[in-house]
Scaffold this motif. Structure first.
Motif, PDB file in Angstrom:
ATOM      1  N   PHE A  47       0.692  -2.692 -10.837  1.00 56.51           N
ATOM      2  CA  PHE A  47      -0.215  -2.464  -9.614  1.00 56.51           C
ATOM      3  C   PHE A  47      -0.765  -1.009  -9.677  1.00 56.51           C
ATOM      4  O   PHE A  47       0.179  -0.049  -9.822  1.00 56.51           O
ATOM      5  N   ARG A  48      -1.773  -0.623  -8.915  1.00 54.34           N
ATOM      6  CA  ARG A  48      -2.292   0.463  -8.607  1.00 54.34           C
ATOM      7  C   ARG A  48      -2.213   0.629  -6.753  1.00 54.34           C
ATOM      8  O   ARG A  48      -2.677  -0.457  -6.222  1.00 54.34           O
ATOM      9  N   LEU A  49      -1.423   1.551  -6.176  1.00 52.39           N
ATOM     10  CA  LEU A  49      -0.969   1.698  -4.861  1.00 52.39           C
ATOM     11  C   LEU A  49      -1.937   2.774  -4.402  1.00 52.39           C
ATOM     12  O   LEU A  49      -1.485   3.829  -4.825  1.00 52.39           O
ATOM     13  N   SER A  50      -2.612   2.769  -3.347  1.00 55.52           N
ATOM     14  CA  SER A  50      -3.322   3.744  -2.825  1.00 55.52           C
ATOM     15  C   SER A  50      -2.981   3.934  -1.399  1.00 55.52           C
ATOM     16  O   SER A  50      -2.796   2.872  -0.677  1.00 55.52           O
ATOM     17  N   SER A  51      -2.951   5.142  -0.980  1.00 58.07           N
ATOM     18  CA  SER A  51      -2.847   5.278   0.607  1.00 58.07           C
ATOM     19  C   SER A  51      -3.728   6.578   1.136  1.00 58.07           C
ATOM     20  O   SER A  51      -4.139   7.337   0.269  1.00 58.07           O
ATOM     21  N   ASP A  52      -3.589   6.960   2.355  1.00 56.22           N
ATOM     22  CA  ASP A  52      -4.618   8.005   2.865  1.00 56.22           C
ATOM     23  C   ASP A  52      -3.646   9.353   2.636  1.00 56.22           C
ATOM     24  O   ASP A  52      -4.166  10.337   2.649  1.00 56.22           O
ATOM     25  N   ALA A  53      -2.319   9.014   2.393  1.00 55.84           N
ATOM     26  CA  ALA A  53      -1.423  10.378   2.291  1.00 55.84           C
ATOM     27  C   ALA A  53      -1.258  10.905   1.124  1.00 55.84           C
ATOM     28  O   ALA A  53      -0.807  11.895   1.251  1.00 55.84           O
ATOM     29  N   ASN A  54      -1.367  10.265  -0.120  1.00 57.52           N
ATOM     30  CA  ASN A  54      -1.165  10.717  -1.289  1.00 57.52           C
ATOM     31  C   ASN A  54      -2.335  10.203  -2.402  1.00 57.52           C
ATOM     32  O   ASN A  54      -2.681   9.302  -2.376  1.00 57.52           O
ATOM     33  N   GLU A  55      -2.381  10.750  -3.503  1.00 57.71           N
ATOM     34  CA  GLU A  55      -3.017  10.059  -4.663  1.00 57.71           C
ATOM     35  C   GLU A  55      -2.386   8.816  -5.025  1.00 57.71           C
ATOM     36  O   GLU A  55      -1.147   8.439  -4.754  1.00 57.71           O
ATOM     37  N   PRO A  56      -3.267   7.865  -5.757  1.00 53.86           N
ATOM     38  CA  PRO A  56      -2.896   6.765  -6.110  1.00 53.86           C
ATOM     39  C   PRO A  56      -1.610   6.933  -7.129  1.00 53.86           C
ATOM     40  O   PRO A  56      -1.581   7.677  -7.876  1.00 53.86           O
ATOM     41  N   VAL A  57      -0.727   6.032  -6.962  1.00 50.27           N
ATOM     42  CA  VAL A  57       0.293   5.766  -7.849  1.00 50.27           C
ATOM     43  C   VAL A  57       0.496   4.341  -8.734  1.00 50.27           C
ATOM     44  O   VAL A  57      -0.224   3.412  -8.163  1.00 50.27           O
ATOM     45  N   ILE A  58       1.010   4.378  -9.711  1.00 52.65           N
ATOM     46  CA  ILE A  58       1.333   2.888 -10.257  1.00 52.65           C
ATOM     47  C   ILE A  58       2.698   2.373  -9.982  1.00 52.65           C
ATOM     48  O   ILE A  58       3.654   3.113  -9.846  1.00 52.65           O
ATOM     49  N   GLY A  59       2.544   1.135  -9.717  1.00 53.40           N
ATOM     50  CA  GLY A  59       3.892   0.579  -9.353  1.00 53.40           C
ATOM     51  C   GLY A  59       4.089  -0.741 -10.493  1.00 53.40           C
ATOM     52  O   GLY A  59       3.037  -1.293 -10.792  1.00 53.40           O
ATOM     53  N   ILE A  60       5.285  -0.688 -10.967  1.00 58.34           N
ATOM     54  CA  ILE A  60       5.554  -1.590 -11.919  1.00 58.34           C
ATOM     55  C   ILE A  60       6.911  -2.608 -11.656  1.00 58.34           C
ATOM     56  O   ILE A  60       8.026  -2.029 -11.170  1.00 58.34           O
ATOM     57  N   TYR A  61       6.650  -3.866 -11.949  1.00 61.20           N
ATOM     58  CA  TYR A  61       7.844  -4.844 -11.577  1.00 61.20           C
ATOM     59  C   TYR A  61       8.034  -5.241 -13.179  1.00 61.20           C
ATOM     60  O   TYR A  61       7.299  -5.736 -13.904  1.00 61.20           O
ATOM     61  N   GLY A  62       9.310  -4.780 -13.679  1.00 58.10           N
ATOM     62  CA  GLY A  62       9.851  -5.316 -14.908  1.00 58.10           C
ATOM     63  C   GLY A  62      10.955  -6.302 -14.719  1.00 58.10           C
ATOM     64  O   GLY A  62      12.194  -5.949 -14.475  1.00 58.10           O
ATOM     65  N   PRO A  63      10.844  -7.508 -15.277  1.00 55.57           N
ATOM     66  CA  PRO A  63      12.059  -8.386 -15.120  1.00 55.57           C
ATOM     67  C   PRO A  63      13.206  -8.135 -16.077  1.00 55.57           C
ATOM     68  O   PRO A  63      14.314  -8.454 -15.663  1.00 55.57           O
ATOM     69  N   ASN A  64      12.941  -7.360 -17.007  1.00 55.98           N
ATOM     70  CA  ASN A  64      14.298  -6.937 -17.720  1.00 55.98           C
ATOM     71  C   ASN A  64      14.839  -5.339 -17.382  1.00 55.98           C
ATOM     72  O   ASN A  64      14.187  -4.425 -17.490  1.00 55.98           O
ATOM     73  N   ARG A  65      15.810  -5.487 -16.881  1.00 57.84           N
ATOM     74  CA  ARG A  65      16.362  -4.373 -16.222  1.00 57.84           C
ATOM     75  C   ARG A  65      16.659  -3.312 -17.355  1.00 57.84           C
ATOM     76  O   ARG A  65      16.579  -2.037 -17.232  1.00 57.84           O
ATOM     77  N   ARG A  66      17.437  -3.724 -18.451  1.00 57.05           N
ATOM     78  CA  ARG A  66      17.541  -2.579 -19.561  1.00 57.05           C
ATOM     79  C   ARG A  66      16.308  -2.173 -20.136  1.00 57.05           C
ATOM     80  O   ARG A  66      16.369  -0.917 -20.337  1.00 57.05           O
TER      81      ARG A  66
END
Length: 350
Positions: A47-66
């Motif tokens: 995902f790309r997460l955008s807000s008014d307070a900072n530059e966009p960042v990438i959010g990742i969900y990875g089902p494999n913890r290792r």
């Protein structure tokens, strides 16, 4: 404040909400827009997460913890050596999510397709390759190899895993070829025994190819090295130059290989003849693994767009069959399979 979701129809709303909370906890601001991004072959959700307070960042969900922990650990180690990789901002291990810097949307593959000028592509590949020995050699003692998943080193067990994967996924399930298992096992053993003679005291990126290199502000950045492990130098440069996503000419490959060897000699001495003794055979092993992965992604994961990479990988195999330095010519059953059954198979070539 309500979130504005884009292209989220196939995304888990609980994951999106968790990423929003993680963003707020770390940056002190809720994201105002969260956009689902297209992944490639993995099960991660991006995902790309955008807000008014900072530059966009990438959010990742990875089902494999290792796998997550390997990526985060390796990212921090590589970043210590000023290697251009994503910055890891924060990680919630229990939720399997993390936030990293946004490197844009353009991969080396896409960048190359947008540039018809061969000199520009050559220059960019030289930039990419100039970083590779630094990744492999300057960072190797900073890598926590206990985080490697599923193998800490690319030795017999890992090589056998890839060859078995090729046999089961590509030959048996995709092409449904009747096999002489004993003869094929003998060829696999010969190939492994040969490759085990190569020095393997480097950090092996494992998936160093055009879809895992981002071009941001005309500079390369590296992603998706979570399968990294200790291994031989040849594997990564062969992965890039025999990338089935890109049609590189033989002359281009040779020029880039020579450039890589020169760059690597800035860090360690290399006997070029000995290096080349193993280079084409690591390229072969990489192509067999790629054929297995493409077949798995098409038939098990329903990602039919990987089908177009199979003919390119087979063209690379056909090229390797012409090279005296490649052991494929001296592996009778594997050579017979390709020459008689695979390279003449309409399903594989279409």
């Amino acid at each position: 404040m309500s979130l504005n979701f884009h292209t989220m129809h196939d995304k888990n709303p609980d994951i999106v909400a968790s990423l929003a909370r993680l963003h707020e906890h770390h940056f002190g601001a809720r994201p105002t827009v969260i956009t689902g991004l297209q992944g490639d072959g993995s099960d991660r959700q991006i995902f790309r997460l955008s807000s008014d307070a900072n530059e966009p960042v990438i959010g990742i969900y990875g089902p494999n913890r290792r796998e997550n922990e390997a990526f985060i650990s390796f990212s921090r180690a590589l970043h210590q050596h000023a290697i251009p990789v994503p910055i890891i901002y924060t990680y919630d291990a229990d939720a399997h999510i993390y936030l990293e810097s946004d490197l844009g949307d353009v991969t080396l593959l896409e960048w190359s397709n947008q540039h018809d000028d061969s000199s520009s592509v050559l220059t960019m590949y030289r930039q990419v390759i100039s970083w590779l020995p630094k990744v492999q050699l300057t960072s190797k003692d900073s890598i926590d190899y206990t985080k490697c998943h599923p193998f800490a080193a690319f030795r017999r067990e890992a090589m056998q895993f890839d060859l078995d994967y090729f046999q089961s996924s590509f030959l048996s399930r995709f092409l449904r070829i009747r096999l002489d298992n004993a003869a094929l096992a003998n060829d696999f053993n010969l190939l492994i025994a040969h490759l085990l003679r190569a020095p393997f005291d480097a950090f092996m990126y494992r998936d160093f190819q055009s879809k895992n290199i981002m071009i941001c502000n005309e500079q390369p950045f590296f992603i998706d090295y979570q399968s990294g492990r200790k291994g031989a130098l040849q594997y990564d440069v062969a992965s890039l130059l025999f990338d089935a996503n890109v049609n590189l000419s033989h002359s281009f490959r040779e020029a880039m290989l020579e450039f890589y060897i020169r760059e690597t000699m800035r860090y360690i001495p290399i006997q070029e003849k000995k290096f080349l003794t193993f280079y084409y055979d690591f390229a072969l092993l990489r192509m067999l693994q790629a054929l297995a992965a493409f077949s798995f992604l098409v038939f098990q994961k329903g990602k039919s767009y990987f089908m177009k990479s199979i003919p390119n990988a087979l063209q690379n195999i056909a090229f390797l069959l012409t090279q005296d330095d490649c052991m494929l010519r001296r592996l009778p059953e594997l050579r017979r399979l390709f020459e008689e059954d695979v390279l003449n198979n309409p399903q594989a070539l279409s």
